[in-house]
Enzyme design. Sequence first.
Site, PDB file in Angstrom:
ATOM      1  N   LYS A 163      55.117  51.213  36.641  1.00  0.00           N
ATOM      2  CA  LYS A 163      54.567  50.024  37.126  1.00  0.00           C
ATOM      3  C   LYS A 163      55.536  49.914  38.349  1.00  0.00           C
ATOM      4  O   LYS A 163      56.856  50.195  38.213  1.00  0.00           O
ATOM      5  CB  LYS A 163      54.472  48.840  36.126  1.00  0.00           C
ATOM      6  CG  LYS A 163      53.256  47.909  36.347  1.00  0.00           C
ATOM      7  CD  LYS A 163      51.988  48.377  35.950  1.00  0.00           C
ATOM      8  CE  LYS A 163      50.880  47.260  36.450  1.00  0.00           C
ATOM      9  NZ  LYS A 163      49.487  47.708  35.808  1.00  0.00           N
ATOM     10  N   GLY A 221      34.957  35.225  32.094  1.00  0.00           N
ATOM     11  CA  GLY A 221      35.527  35.827  33.255  1.00  0.00           C
ATOM     12  C   GLY A 221      34.543  36.637  33.930  1.00  0.00           C
ATOM     13  O   GLY A 221      34.098  37.929  33.302  1.00  0.00           O
ATOM     14  N   GLY A 258      34.586  38.282  37.236  1.00  0.00           N
ATOM     15  CA  GLY A 258      35.295  38.846  38.199  1.00  0.00           C
ATOM     16  C   GLY A 258      34.971  40.259  38.400  1.00  0.00           C
ATOM     17  O   GLY A 258      33.967  40.663  38.200  1.00  0.00           O
ATOM     18  N   ASN A 259      35.969  41.139  38.885  1.00  0.00           N
ATOM     19  CA  ASN A 259      35.740  42.511  39.242  1.00  0.00           C
ATOM     20  C   ASN A 259      34.961  43.178  38.136  1.00  0.00           C
ATOM     21  O   ASN A 259      34.062  43.965  38.335  1.00  0.00           O
ATOM     22  CB  ASN A 259      37.102  43.301  39.684  1.00  0.00           C
ATOM     23  CG  ASN A 259      37.396  42.845  41.008  1.00  0.00           C
ATOM     24  OD1 ASN A 259      36.569  42.949  41.975  1.00  0.00           O
ATOM     25  ND2 ASN A 259      38.777  42.591  41.246  1.00  0.00           N
ATOM     26  N   VAL A 260      35.631  43.028  36.995  1.00  0.00           N
ATOM     27  CA  VAL A 260      35.266  43.656  35.805  1.00  0.00           C
ATOM     28  C   VAL A 260      33.961  43.010  35.037  1.00  0.00           C
ATOM     29  O   VAL A 260      32.958  43.612  34.837  1.00  0.00           O
ATOM     30  CB  VAL A 260      36.308  43.953  34.626  1.00  0.00           C
ATOM     31  CG1 VAL A 260      35.879  44.484  33.487  1.00  0.00           C
ATOM     32  CG2 VAL A 260      37.346  44.567  35.354  1.00  0.00           C
TER      33      VAL A 260
END
Length: 354
Positions: free
Chosen positions: A79, A176, A178-180
């Site tokens: 990371k 949530g 969002g993208n997912v």
Amino acid sequence: MFDALSDFSDHVLVTARQDAGSGLKAIIALHNENRGPAIGGCRILPYRSMDDALRDVLRLSRGMTYKTAIADIPYGGGKAIIIGDPRRDKTEALLEAMGDFVESLGGRYITSFDSGTTLADVEVIARRTSHAAGFLPEAGNASGSTALGVYHCMLTAARATCGSESLAGLKVAVQGLGNVGERLVRILAREGAELVVADTDVEKAKVLATETGARLISCDAILREPCDILAPCALGGVLSAGSILELRAKAIVGGANNQLAQPEDDARLAERGILYCPDYLANAGGIINLHYQRSKWDAAAVERHVASLGETFGQVIERSEHEGRPTGEIADRIAWERFACMQNGSGRDVRPDL
Ligand code: NAD
């Protein structure tokens, strides 16, 4: 600084770079390279201290080792973090300097997007390094593969908890969008699930709820909603000693990273009889997508590989029941067996016992 390192003695490399010209202050951590080069996104956050930044990159890179191993792809865990405010400090010069930093590791670390970075940012980083992934046009947004992986793990959960071979008619609560989360809700709507959703962005949530027939509820209520499956797809730490007592779901399968506030929450969920799909298993579809973007893009192969996450979850459940241990602990052990017992593919056992 070394205080921050005391819990993390098993990383293979932690390296930092400061570049006065661009203002770059970055750390790259490589946790494990036994299965292949370390892969993981690059995050930009205004960390309060160097210790906070270091702790974050060490924790996240270790998590990537478990994710790549459970996803069975030939990578280790790494990371990168850049200390800065993405809205103020993210310039092309900074991203290019980050590209130079990634390049200096000669391919030991492969970078991509994360909090505070976008695919467009990764393309700027890639001007200076060939070790950046995620922007192959035909692959689309890797979040689609993440959502698909969550769906396959949900199918396994539905089989285990409701004896159901599909999600049709099962009630799924999604936190949530969002993208997912949005992509997941669209898949679930097509499959005929009864959907309950929540997002802090109420306007966005209303549009999706209308389009998919989902019932919109408040962010406060979503974790307590009675349902077959709860899908945390917003932020980490949502499963805590307090929230677990209030859950009314039979299973938890979601895309968010680090859903457990504390490692003990794994056992707390098991004690309450709630089936938990370890987050890094449920959300590994995105990293599988990146692997195929870097090797040979094959949409059908990606789908098959992502679907195998559901089978892996089935093995986790079986072993968890057999050994009487919580699912998170079992997934960690399966991942560990895959990465610790390999030395660059040679099969050499590098650590005798768990
Ligand atoms: P995102 O930022 O696109 O979406 C998050 C959504 O959650 C936003 O719509 C936001 O408004 C909403 N939200 C924030 N706080 C909330 C709250 N308290 N209650 C309800 N909604 C809230 O992020 P994303 O890319 O969809 O990722 C979601 C999670 O999945 C993150 O934890 C991320 O690390 C993890 N993840 C994402 C991917 C991927 O492919 N995008 C892969 C692996 C893991």
